[in-house]
Enzyme design. Structure first.
Site, PDB file in Angstrom:
ATOM      1  N   TYR A 211       1.134  -1.342   0.131  1.00 29.52           N
ATOM      2  CA  TYR A 211       0.090  -0.553  -0.063  1.00 29.52           C
ATOM      3  C   TYR A 211       0.317   1.617  -0.102  1.00 29.52           C
ATOM      4  O   TYR A 211       1.807   1.061   0.080  1.00 29.52           O
ATOM      5  CB  TYR A 211      -1.126   0.064   0.770  1.00 29.52           C
ATOM      6  N   ARG A 363      -7.364 -14.524  10.057  1.00 23.90           N
ATOM      7  CA  ARG A 363      -8.099 -15.397   9.734  1.00 23.90           C
ATOM      8  C   ARG A 363      -8.943 -16.705  10.786  1.00 23.90           C
ATOM      9  O   ARG A 363      -9.861 -16.479  10.207  1.00 23.90           O
ATOM     10  CB  ARG A 363      -7.588 -16.008   8.251  1.00 23.90           C
ATOM     11  N   CYS A 389      -8.137 -21.452   3.057  1.00 21.15           N
ATOM     12  CA  CYS A 389      -8.581 -21.757   1.900  1.00 21.15           C
ATOM     13  C   CYS A 389      -8.629 -20.276   1.175  1.00 21.15           C
ATOM     14  O   CYS A 389      -8.967 -20.827  -0.646  1.00 21.15           O
ATOM     15  CB  CYS A 389      -9.822 -21.984   1.594  1.00 21.15           C
ATOM     16  N   CYS A 392     -12.175 -16.156   2.507  1.00 21.23           N
ATOM     17  CA  CYS A 392     -12.559 -15.093   2.987  1.00 21.23           C
ATOM     18  C   CYS A 392     -12.138 -13.899   2.574  1.00 21.23           C
ATOM     19  O   CYS A 392     -12.538 -13.008   1.866  1.00 21.23           O
ATOM     20  CB  CYS A 392     -11.930 -14.625   4.099  1.00 21.23           C
ATOM     21  N   CYS A 408     -16.426 -16.909   5.526  1.00 20.81           N
ATOM     22  CA  CYS A 408     -15.110 -17.593   5.662  1.00 20.81           C
ATOM     23  C   CYS A 408     -16.099 -19.183   5.421  1.00 20.81           C
ATOM     24  O   CYS A 408     -16.646 -19.309   6.050  1.00 20.81           O
ATOM     25  CB  CYS A 408     -15.023 -17.314   6.996  1.00 20.81           C
ATOM     26  N   ALA A 502     -27.699 -45.339   3.999  1.00 23.69           N
ATOM     27  CA  ALA A 502     -28.702 -45.113   4.733  1.00 23.69           C
ATOM     28  C   ALA A 502     -30.217 -45.726   3.592  1.00 23.69           C
ATOM     29  O   ALA A 502     -29.742 -45.825   2.440  1.00 23.69           O
ATOM     30  CB  ALA A 502     -28.926 -43.593   5.088  1.00 23.69           C
TER      31      ALA A 502
END
Length: 690
Positions: A211, A363, A389, A392, A408, A502
Site C-alpha cells: 500500500y 483468519r 483456503c 475470505c 468464511c 442409509a
C-alpha cells in the site's frame, strides 16, 4: 498444556493489553459508502472482543475519500461525522476488557482507477436519493467502468512516482506532487486525531502489503529524486512525517503501531534484487524503533507477491517466523506478528522462544471468534481452525461491487454475529445422511439447538469429498474443517452410524421429524472413456490407483485437476494437462494458480489449452484444437479424468415426497460447490426449521 505467556498482560506504549492475542486487521466489507461503522461491522469486532482477544485492530480505515477509498464497504476516519459510530464500537469492545486500535490506510497504486472519486459520488447520491438508488446508480456505472478501466480510460491511482502497475489493480498510476504528499500527511494525522477523539486506544499505520506507505519505502515504486526518494532515509520520510504529526497532535501517550513488510519477497517469485529485502527491512524497523513508535507489526510481501503475506493452505505454519525473530534483535519495542499461527501450542512456543511479543490472528478469528476463550477454558479441541483456503479474501473481493461482504468457509455466521440459534429442538429427531462438510455442519447446528441428531455415513469415517481434497501435496489442513466439525458435533451429542448405507426403511425405523440429505456427489466418468487405462481423479486421490513413472494425461484443468496433477508429479509421473477452454483453470482464484502453476512447471508438466479430447488409445490421446480444428497426438500411458462431479440424489429421489418427515437436500447433492457453499447450505437448512 499451560498457556501462561499467551494469557499474560503486556503494554503497547502506556496501554495494557490483557493478553497477547491480537485480532489482526482484515477488511471484510461490512461498511457503507460514507465510512460510518455499521451494525454488522460493530457486531463483527465486538464478537471477537467477547471471544477474549486482548486487542482488536480494525480493518483498513481510509484517510482520504478521493484517491484512498479502497472499497465501498470500508471503514472511514476521513470525516468528523464518522467519530460517533467508532466511539460506540470502542465503548462496547472496552466493556469486554479488550482494547481497540484503528489501522490507517491508503492504497496508492493498488487502488482501482475505477474507485478514484467514486465513493464521494456514492455518498452524495446516498444523501440525495437513499442507499437503494445510490447502489443502483453505482451498479449501473461499474460494469461499463470496468471495460474502460481495462483500456486505461479511468482516473489514475496515485503513487510516490509513476511506476509499473500493481498486479491486482492493474491501473495506470501517477506520481504525487509534493503538495499532494503534504496533504496526505495531514490527512493521516487528522484521521489519528479522530481515532483518539473516538476513545480508541491507538492507531496502526499500514506500511505493508504494497500500500501507499510501503510504496514510498520501496525503490521499486519510489523513483523520486527529491527528499522523499532515493536513499532509505528519504524513502522513509513520508512515514516519519506522519508519525511526527500524530505525536504532535495526539501526544506521546497515544500509541502508534506500524505494520511493516520487512521483505517484499520478490526473490520468492524469481525476481531477486527487485524492491527491498530483509536486510533493508531491518534497517527500517530499527529506524522506527529509534523514532519512538510503540510497537511494530511484522509482515511481509506486497500484492505482487501476494501468497507470501496471505498464504494458501500449502504453506507451512510458522514459515515466516524468522522475520519477526530478526526484527526482535534490532528493536526495543513490542513485536506483533501473524506468522501463520494456527494452534495455541504454536503461539505459546513462539512467545517462549522470544520470536514475538503478541500473536496476531486474522483468519483464525474469522473461523472462530471465540478462539481465545476456548483455549483459556481448556476447550482448545473445540476450536474451529482456519484452513487457509483464502475464501475470505476471494469472497470479499468478489462481493465488493455487490455491496455485501466477505465470508468464511468454516464459519457461516460471518456477518451474522448477532444471529442466535433457537434452543427449541426439544429432543426432536433429525437424521443426517452423509458426513461431509454439509452434513457435519447441519448435524452440529441442529444438536446445538437441542435436536436429537443421528448421522448415517456409508464409509468407515467422516469427511466426504474432503477425504479426497486433502490428498494432494501439502493439503492436509483441509481436513481440519471436518475434524473440527466432527469434534463439535460429538461434543454436542450427535450420534454417528458409520459403514451404513442409509435406506428409506432405516429412516422409517428411526422416525425422525427432519431428514437432511447430504449425500454429496460422484466424479463424472463418461461411458465412451471407460477403458482399462482411464480413471477419474477419485481413484488417484483415494489411492485405489497409484501410478509411477508413467506418461499421464489429465483431462480438465480446474483446481482439482491441477492438484491431482501435483500428486501425480510427486509420484514420479510425466504429466500433460489438457483443457478445452482457452486458458488453464478458467475461473480459478489467482492465488491458487500462483501457488500451483510454478510447482507444476518445475515438475515439467505440459499444458495444452484450447484442446478437446476426442480419442484415447493405449499409449496416447488425440486432441483437437478448438480454434483451428488441428488434431494432435499426446503420449499417455494412462488418462485421468477431472471433468467435475454429478450430484448423488438416489436416496433423495426415493424419500423426497415422504409424508412421515420433512426432507431437505443440501450441499453437493443439490449443486456442486465449495466448502463455503456446503456450510452456508447447512446453515440455511437449520435456520429454516422452526
Amino acid at each position: 498444556m499451560n498457556y501462561d505467556l499467551l494469557f499474560s498482560p503486556m503494554k503497547i506504549g502506556n496501554v495494557e493489553i490483557k493478553n497477547r492475542i491480537v485480532m489482526a486487521p482484515m477488511c471484510m466489507g461490512f461498511g457503507q459508502f460514507d465510512g460510518r461503522v455499521t451494525k454488522a461491522m460493530k457486531n463483527h469486532y465486538v464478537e471477537r472482543a467477547k471471544g477474549g482477544v486482548g486487542l482488536v485492530i480494525t480493518e483498513i480505515a481510509r484517510v482520504n475519500d478521493i484517491t484512498g477509498a479502497a472499497s465501498f464497504g470500508q471503514l472511514g476516519v476521513s470525516h468528523d461525522y464518522q467519530i460517533e459510530g467508532l466511539r460506540e464500537m470502542a465503548e462496547e469492545i472496552h466493556s469486554y476488557g479488550s482494547k481497540i486500535m484503528v489501522e490507517l490506510h491508503h492504497p496508492g497504486r493498488q487502488n482501482l482507477g475505477l474507485m478514484i472519486g467514486t465513493v464521494p459520488l456514492s455518498v452524495a447520491c446516498d444523501k440525495l436519493m437513499g442507499k437503494a438508488y445510490a447502489r443502483l446508480l453505482t451498479g449501473a456505472v461499474i460494469p461499463p467502468g470496468k471495460k474502460l478501466q481495462d483500456k486505461d480510460i479511468v482516473p489514475r491511482s496515485v503513487a510516490p512516482s509513476k511506476c509499473e502497475k500493481s498486479k491486482m489493480a492493474e491501473s495506470v498510476n501517477r506520481g504525487l506532487t509534493k503538495t499532494g504528499i503534504k496533504k496526505l500527511i495531514r490527512q493521516f494525522v487528522s484521521a489519528a486525531v479522530r481515532v483518539k477523539n473516538a476513545g480508541c486506544d491507538g492507531v496502526e499505520l499500514h506500511a505493508a502489503h504494497g500500500y501507499l506507505i510501503q510504496q514510498f519505502l520501496s525503490p521499486n515504486t519510489n523513483k523520486r529524486n527529491d527528499e522523499y526518494g532515493g536513499a532509505l532515509e528519504n524513502r522513509m520520510r513520508f512515514l516519519m512525517e506522519i508519525i511526527d504529526g500524530i505525536r504532535r497532535e495526539c501526544g506521546k501517550d497515544f500509541p502508534i503501531v506500524v505494520r511493516l513488510s520487512v521483505d517484499e519477497m520478490y526473490d520468492r517469485i524469481g525476481q531477486k534484487g527487485k524492491g527491498y529485502d530483509l536486510e533493508e527491512g531491518l534497517k527500517m524497523a530499527k529506524a522506527l524503533s529509534d523514532k519512538g513508535i510503540d510497537a511494530i507489526d511484522v509482515s511481509s510481501a506486497a500484492y505482487d507477491t501476494f501468497n507470501y503475506w496471505l498464504e494458501p493452505t500449502t504453506f507451512e505454519c510458522g514459515w515466516r517466523k524468522y522475520l519477526a525473530a530478526e526484527v526482535k534483535k534490532v528493536v526495543d519495542i513490542p513485536v506483533l506478528a501473524a506468522n501463520l499461527i494456527r494452534s495455541p501450542e504454536q503461539a505459546e512456543e513462539q512467545l517462549k522462544q522470544g520470536i514475538q511479543d503478541f500473536i496476531s490472528l486474522g483468519r483464525p478469528l474469522l473461523a472462530d471468534p471465540h478462539w481465545a476463550n476456548k483455549i483459556k477454558q481448556g476447550k482448545e479441541n473445540t476450536v474451529k481452525r482456519c484452513i487457509c483456503c483464502l475464501y475470505c479474501f476471494e469472497s470479499m473481493e468478489n462481493n465488493a461491487y455487490m455491496y455485501t461482504h466477505g465470508h468464511c468457509s468454516v464459519n457461516p455466521f460471518i456477518g451474522r454475529d448477532d444471529v442466535k440459534l433457537k434452543k427449541n429442538g426439544g429432543g426432536r429427531r433429525v437424521a443426517v445422511v452423509g458426513s461431509g462438510v454439509a452434513g457435519l455442519t447441519a448435524a452440529e447446528l441442529f444438536a446445538r439447538r437441542g435436536f436429537d441428531v443421528t448421522v448415517f455415513e456409508k464409509e468407515s469415517s467422516f469427511g466426504g469429498q474432503i477425504n479426497l481434497a486433502d490428498k494432494p501435496p501439502h493439503k492436509e489442513k483441509l481436513h481440519w474443517c471436518v475434524d473440527d466439525l466432527y469434534t463439535n458435533a460429538v461434543e454436542n451429542g450427535v450420534s454417528f452410524r458409520f459403514d451404513t448405507v442409509a435406506t428409506a426403511e432405516m429412516l422409517d425405523e428411526l422416525s425422525p421429524e427432519i431428514v437432511i440429505n447430504a449425500t454429496g456427489a460422484n466424479a463424472v466418468f463418461p461411458k465412451p472413456f471407460q477403458k482399462e487405462n482411464v480413471c477419474t481423479v477419485t481413484d488417484i486421490l483415494n489411492g485405489n490407483i497409484v501410478l509411477r513413472d508413467k506418461n499421464v494425461a489429465v483431462i480438465g484443468s480446474g483446481m482439482t485437476g491441477l492438484e491431482t496433477s501435483e500428486l501425480l508429479c510427486e509420484q514420479g509421473n510425466r504429466v500433460s494437462i489438457i483443457e478445452m477452454a482457452d486458458e488453464i483453470a478458467p475461473g480459478a482464484y489467482f492465488q491458487h494458480l500462483d501457488d500451483a502453476i510454478p510447482k507444476l512447471n518445475q515438475s515439467g508438466t505440459a499444458f495444452f489449452s484450447s484442446s478437446k479430447l476426442i480419442d484415447i488409445q493405449s499409449d496416447c490421446v488425440t486432441v483437437e484444437n478448438t480454434k483451428t480444428g488441428e488434431k494432435k497426438s499426446i503420449n499417455a500411458d494412462f488418462v485421468v479424468l477431472s471433468l467435475g462431479c454429478r450430484p448423488d440424489n438416489s436416496l433423495y429421489d426415493e424419500i423426497k415426497d415422504s409424508k412421515k418427515y420433512k426432507v431437505i437436500n443440501i450441499g453437493d447433492s443439490v449443486k456442486i460447490g465449495r466448502i463455503a457453499n456446503a456450510t452456508e447450505a447447512a446453515f440455511q437448512a437449520v435456520m429454516s426449521v422452526e
